[in-house]
Design an enzyme around this catalytic site. Sequence first.
Site, PDB file in Angstrom:
ATOM      1  N   HIS A 165       0.784  -1.368  -0.117  1.00 34.14           N
ATOM      2  CA  HIS A 165      -0.075   0.248  -0.016  1.00 34.14           C
ATOM      3  C   HIS A 165       0.829   1.312  -0.173  1.00 34.14           C
ATOM      4  CE1 HIS A 165      -3.537  -2.513   1.892  1.00 34.14           C
ATOM      5  NE2 HIS A 165      -3.355  -2.740   0.605  1.00 34.14           N
ATOM      6  N   CYS A 197       4.594  13.721  -7.146  1.00 37.66           N
ATOM      7  CA  CYS A 197       3.771  14.562  -7.997  1.00 37.66           C
ATOM      8  C   CYS A 197       2.534  13.680  -8.596  1.00 37.66           C
ATOM      9  CB  CYS A 197       4.453  15.115  -9.183  1.00 37.66           C
ATOM     10  SG  CYS A 197       3.340  15.937 -10.171  1.00 37.66           S
TER      11      CYS A 197
HETATM   12  N1  APR Z   1      -1.942  -7.469  18.261  1.00 36.79           N
HETATM   13  C1  APR Z   1      -2.800  -8.195  17.769  1.00 36.79           C
HETATM   14  N2  APR Z   1      -3.966  -7.956  16.616  1.00 36.79           N
HETATM   15  C2  APR Z   1      -4.208  -6.672  16.723  1.00 36.79           C
HETATM   16  C3  APR Z   1      -3.134  -5.739  17.806  1.00 36.79           C
HETATM   17  C4  APR Z   1      -2.227  -6.151  18.478  1.00 36.79           C
HETATM   18  N3  APR Z   1      -1.587  -5.393  19.307  1.00 36.79           N
HETATM   19  N4  APR Z   1      -3.738  -4.469  17.487  1.00 36.79           N
HETATM   20  C5  APR Z   1      -4.724  -4.645  16.510  1.00 36.79           C
HETATM   21  N5  APR Z   1      -4.881  -5.844  16.089  1.00 36.79           N
HETATM   22  C6  APR Z   1      -5.649  -6.314  15.247  1.00 36.79           C
HETATM   23  C7  APR Z   1      -7.253  -5.939  15.279  1.00 36.79           C
HETATM   24  O1  APR Z   1      -7.810  -6.723  16.117  1.00 36.79           O
HETATM   25  C8  APR Z   1      -7.569  -5.684  13.910  1.00 36.79           C
HETATM   26  O2  APR Z   1      -8.400  -7.002  13.313  1.00 36.79           O
HETATM   27  O3  APR Z   1      -5.174  -5.726  13.881  1.00 36.79           O
HETATM   28  C9  APR Z   1      -6.319  -5.865  12.849  1.00 36.79           C
HETATM   29  C10 APR Z   1      -6.039  -4.442  11.983  1.00 36.79           C
HETATM   30  O4  APR Z   1      -6.959  -4.627  11.062  1.00 36.79           O
HETATM   31  P1  APR Z   1      -7.199  -3.284  10.142  1.00 36.79           P
HETATM   32  O5  APR Z   1      -7.568  -2.337  11.298  1.00 36.79           O
HETATM   33  O6  APR Z   1      -8.431  -3.630   9.336  1.00 36.79           O
HETATM   34  O7  APR Z   1      -5.964  -3.000   9.537  1.00 36.79           O
HETATM   35  P2  APR Z   1      -5.592  -3.778   8.136  1.00 36.79           P
HETATM   36  O8  APR Z   1      -5.758  -5.067   8.029  1.00 36.79           O
HETATM   37  O9  APR Z   1      -3.910  -3.500   8.074  1.00 36.79           O
HETATM   38  O10 APR Z   1      -6.235  -2.922   6.884  1.00 36.79           O
HETATM   39  C11 APR Z   1      -5.826  -3.144   5.696  1.00 36.79           C
HETATM   40  O11 APR Z   1      -7.042  -1.291   4.972  1.00 36.79           O
HETATM   41  O12 APR Z   1      -7.377   0.714   5.467  1.00 36.79           O
HETATM   42  C12 APR Z   1      -6.659   0.126   4.353  1.00 36.79           C
HETATM   43  O13 APR Z   1      -4.751   0.703   3.533  1.00 36.79           O
HETATM   44  C13 APR Z   1      -5.238   0.416   4.723  1.00 36.79           C
HETATM   45  O14 APR Z   1      -3.415  -0.989   4.934  1.00 36.79           O
HETATM   46  C14 APR Z   1      -4.791  -0.652   5.564  1.00 36.79           C
HETATM   47  C15 APR Z   1      -5.770  -1.888   4.896  1.00 36.79           C
END
Ligand code: APR
Length: 253
Positions: A133, A141
């Site tokens: 990402h 730019c």
């Molecule tokens: N330990 C274990 N799990 C964790 C912790 C932790 N300390 N902190 C958060 N989590 C888990 C949460 O339960 C959640 O399900 O990490 C997960 C993060 O999920 P998202 O917030 O959906 O993030 P991600 O999967 O990286 O999102 C993917 O979406 O918004 C776009 O581009 C953005 O890269 C991102 C993509």
Amino acid sequence: MKRRKQENVFSNKVQEKLNLLKKWLKQADQTVIFTGAGMSTEAGLPDFRSASSGMWNNINPLELASTEAMEHNRQQFIDFYRHRVEGLQSCQPHTGHRILSKWEAAGKIQSIITQNVDGFHHTAGNHRIEELHGTLRSCHCHNCGRSYPIERFMGEDLTCSCGGFIRPSVVLFGESLPEKALNQAAEESEAADLFIVLGSSLSVSPANYFPIEAKRNGAKLVIINKEETALDPEADLVINGEKIGSILRELDN
Ligand code: APR
């Protein structure tokens, strides 16, 4: 009195899974780590979809991370990303990031595929990283593609010498993922015999395609995430409800 090394206390069930995963890590030839925002929450960066994740100025951050917002809501788009860059500058990779760097140096893992744009895997010392990402560590730019240090985005002049708009080098909703990172991630997922997801809800495609691709090509799939994910039923081993930092410290013992 001697300070006891921080002991991680897990339930018997989780400890059994961790002992099994330690064995798999030793046996595997090609281990790929796949990280999401949950990898960086213990470094102080909020994730996107946890129940505890906040709005930003009463706006859903996911709405601002789009080409739509960049075109039609430009000042809020700029303010939002400047806020995220400032947030980055006050955070550091945590122990879990440093353990993954040590593991790459020791040949215990072959690469990291990450959805994160915080650059913490680079800062922690890993080299084989596919940033699906993009990154908040630079800007470019939107018209001619010329790259600039992120400091340019924090300054007043966001106009490129070609007249285009200078924006952060993250992939926005509405944009395609970088070809090179996609191809490299596909190659690593197909070659993996152990594929470990750390801290992702696996709810965004095409990133969430790689765990399945690895599984389809014979890898053991492990999902370590505080909350359940839609791909948990496909995994060979799932650990919910634990923090990644303590899991990695235990696996590193
Ligand atoms: N330990 C274990 N799990 C964790 C912790 C932790 N300390 N902190 C958060 N989590 C888990 C949460 O339960 C959640 O399900 O990490 C997960 C993060 O999920 P998202 O917030 O959906 O993030 P991600 O999967 O990286 O999102 C993917 O979406 O918004 C776009 O581009 C953005 O890269 C991102 C993509």
